[in-house]
Design an enzyme around this catalytic site. Sequence first.
Site, mmCIF file in Angstrom:
data_model
loop_
_atom_site.group_PDB
_atom_site.id
_atom_site.type_symbol
_atom_site.label_atom_id
_atom_site.label_comp_id
_atom_site.label_asym_id
_atom_site.label_seq_id
_atom_site.Cartn_x
_atom_site.Cartn_y
_atom_site.Cartn_z
ATOM 1 N N SER A 97 1.552 3.737 -15.883
ATOM 2 C CA SER A 97 0.270 4.005 -16.543
ATOM 3 C C SER A 97 -0.845 4.022 -15.504
ATOM 4 O O SER A 97 -0.864 3.191 -14.587
ATOM 5 C CB SER A 97 -0.068 2.903 -17.560
ATOM 6 O OG SER A 97 0.949 2.782 -18.526
ATOM 7 N N HIS B 227 -0.347 0.948 -12.984
ATOM 8 C CA HIS B 227 0.446 -0.184 -13.489
ATOM 9 C C HIS B 227 1.876 0.288 -13.760
ATOM 10 O O HIS B 227 2.074 1.347 -14.360
ATOM 11 C CB HIS B 227 -0.197 -0.712 -14.779
ATOM 12 C CG HIS B 227 0.468 -1.959 -15.287
ATOM 13 N ND1 HIS B 227 0.224 -3.205 -14.750
ATOM 14 C CD2 HIS B 227 1.402 -2.137 -16.254
ATOM 15 C CE1 HIS B 227 0.974 -4.097 -15.374
ATOM 16 N NE2 HIS B 227 1.694 -3.480 -16.292
ATOM 17 N N LYS C 281 -6.777 -8.911 -7.097
ATOM 18 C CA LYS C 281 -7.982 -9.674 -7.442
ATOM 19 C C LYS C 281 -8.786 -8.919 -8.492
ATOM 20 O O LYS C 281 -8.661 -7.696 -8.612
ATOM 21 C CB LYS C 281 -8.863 -9.855 -6.192
ATOM 22 C CG LYS C 281 -8.182 -10.617 -5.090
ATOM 23 C CD LYS C 281 -8.191 -12.095 -5.392
ATOM 24 C CE LYS C 281 -7.441 -12.864 -4.326
ATOM 25 N NZ LYS C 281 -7.278 -14.268 -4.660
ATOM 26 N N GLU D 239 5.819 6.371 -9.269
ATOM 27 C CA GLU D 239 4.386 6.130 -9.040
ATOM 28 C C GLU D 239 3.876 6.983 -7.874
ATOM 29 O O GLU D 239 2.759 7.496 -7.915
ATOM 30 C CB GLU D 239 4.128 4.654 -8.698
ATOM 31 C CG GLU D 239 4.280 3.704 -9.862
ATOM 32 C CD GLU D 239 3.957 2.273 -9.471
ATOM 33 O OE1 GLU D 239 2.847 2.029 -8.979
ATOM 34 O OE2 GLU D 239 4.803 1.392 -9.651
ATOM 35 N N GLY E 282 0.800 -1.226 0.000
ATOM 36 C CA GLY E 282 0.000 0.000 0.000
ATOM 37 C C GLY E 282 0.829 1.271 0.000
ATOM 38 O O GLY E 282 0.379 2.319 0.483
ATOM 39 N N SER E 283 2.026 1.231 -0.594
ATOM 40 C CA SER E 283 2.840 2.454 -0.584
ATOM 41 C C SER E 283 2.251 3.536 -1.500
ATOM 42 O O SER E 283 2.347 4.723 -1.195
ATOM 43 C CB SER E 283 4.307 2.157 -0.950
ATOM 44 O OG SER E 283 4.436 1.807 -2.303
ATOM 45 N N ASN E 284 1.632 3.124 -2.604
ATOM 46 C CA ASN E 284 0.961 4.124 -3.454
ATOM 47 C C ASN E 284 -0.238 4.730 -2.736
ATOM 48 O O ASN E 284 -0.511 5.927 -2.854
ATOM 49 C CB ASN E 284 0.498 3.472 -4.757
ATOM 50 C CG ASN E 284 1.605 3.440 -5.781
ATOM 51 O OD1 ASN E 284 2.018 4.490 -6.253
ATOM 52 N ND2 ASN E 284 2.102 2.259 -6.087
ATOM 53 N N ASN F 79 -6.684 2.051 -12.019
ATOM 54 C CA ASN F 79 -5.593 1.162 -11.602
ATOM 55 C C ASN F 79 -4.266 1.817 -11.984
ATOM 56 O O ASN F 79 -4.177 2.509 -12.996
ATOM 57 C CB ASN F 79 -5.719 -0.185 -12.321
ATOM 58 C CG ASN F 79 -4.656 -1.169 -11.879
ATOM 59 O OD1 ASN F 79 -4.349 -1.287 -10.685
ATOM 60 N ND2 ASN F 79 -4.076 -1.888 -12.823
ATOM 61 N N ASP G 286 -5.705 -4.914 -17.103
ATOM 62 C CA ASP G 286 -4.825 -3.906 -17.720
ATOM 63 C C ASP G 286 -5.222 -3.481 -19.137
ATOM 64 O O ASP G 286 -4.365 -3.093 -19.918
ATOM 65 C CB ASP G 286 -3.369 -4.420 -17.762
ATOM 66 C CG ASP G 286 -2.856 -4.811 -16.390
ATOM 67 O OD1 ASP G 286 -3.336 -4.239 -15.389
ATOM 68 O OD2 ASP G 286 -1.968 -5.676 -16.317
#
Length: 203
Positions: free
Chosen positions: A144, A112, A94, A182, A15-17, A110, A153
């Site tokens: 992205s 990526h 998931k 990111e 969960g760093s983002n 999302n 994706d």
Amino acid sequence: MHKKMNIGFLASHNGSNMQATIDACKSSALQATPVVVISNNSDSGALARARQEGIPACHLSGKTHPDPTALDRAILEALLRHDVNVVNLAGYMKKLGPETLSNFQGRILNIHPALLPKFGGKGMYGMHVHEAVIAAGETETGVSIHVVNADYDTGPVIAQTRVHIEPVDVPETLAERVLHREHTFLPETLQRIVTGELRLPVP
Ligand code: GRF
């Protein structure tokens, strides 16, 4: 975006983002509110971070809801209960169910760690992405952010940034540099949605 952005996170691991996005909200660099964190992994760093930040944290998975339809509904219900209007998949491993996907169509994002459509799809996660990028002899990679649909994706990319690959890079050094990028790119992109500079394809 006209309404205030209330972000619901789904995350499976560190969960760093998510943390970088929460920090940007706290500093007002991102004018949004993190309202709930959902994880399929009861031991995830993401849930621990949510509790530390005082953000409602839910463990919802095949363990809590063995029936996939019930799990889909429980995730949707948690997002609606917390008044989420943008869902951020921040390392969520998931697939989302059809009810959540249709209720939040165009509002699930999302992140990526590559330049989609290259190096995306099934099996392209974590270090596998960076290994494949280096094996392909690429000179640049990137990050992205895309809208999520039922496949991996493949939804429309709304923002990308490039990261240079040095000849000495190995997957680990590249992974670190991309992840670092990111952490700024995700909150910056969300803020561009808040200001209306970037529009989500909401039906
Ligand atoms: C990031 O590289 C993201 O692009 C991918 O999963 C990773 C999550 O890392 N979808 P973290 O959990 O945010 O540290």
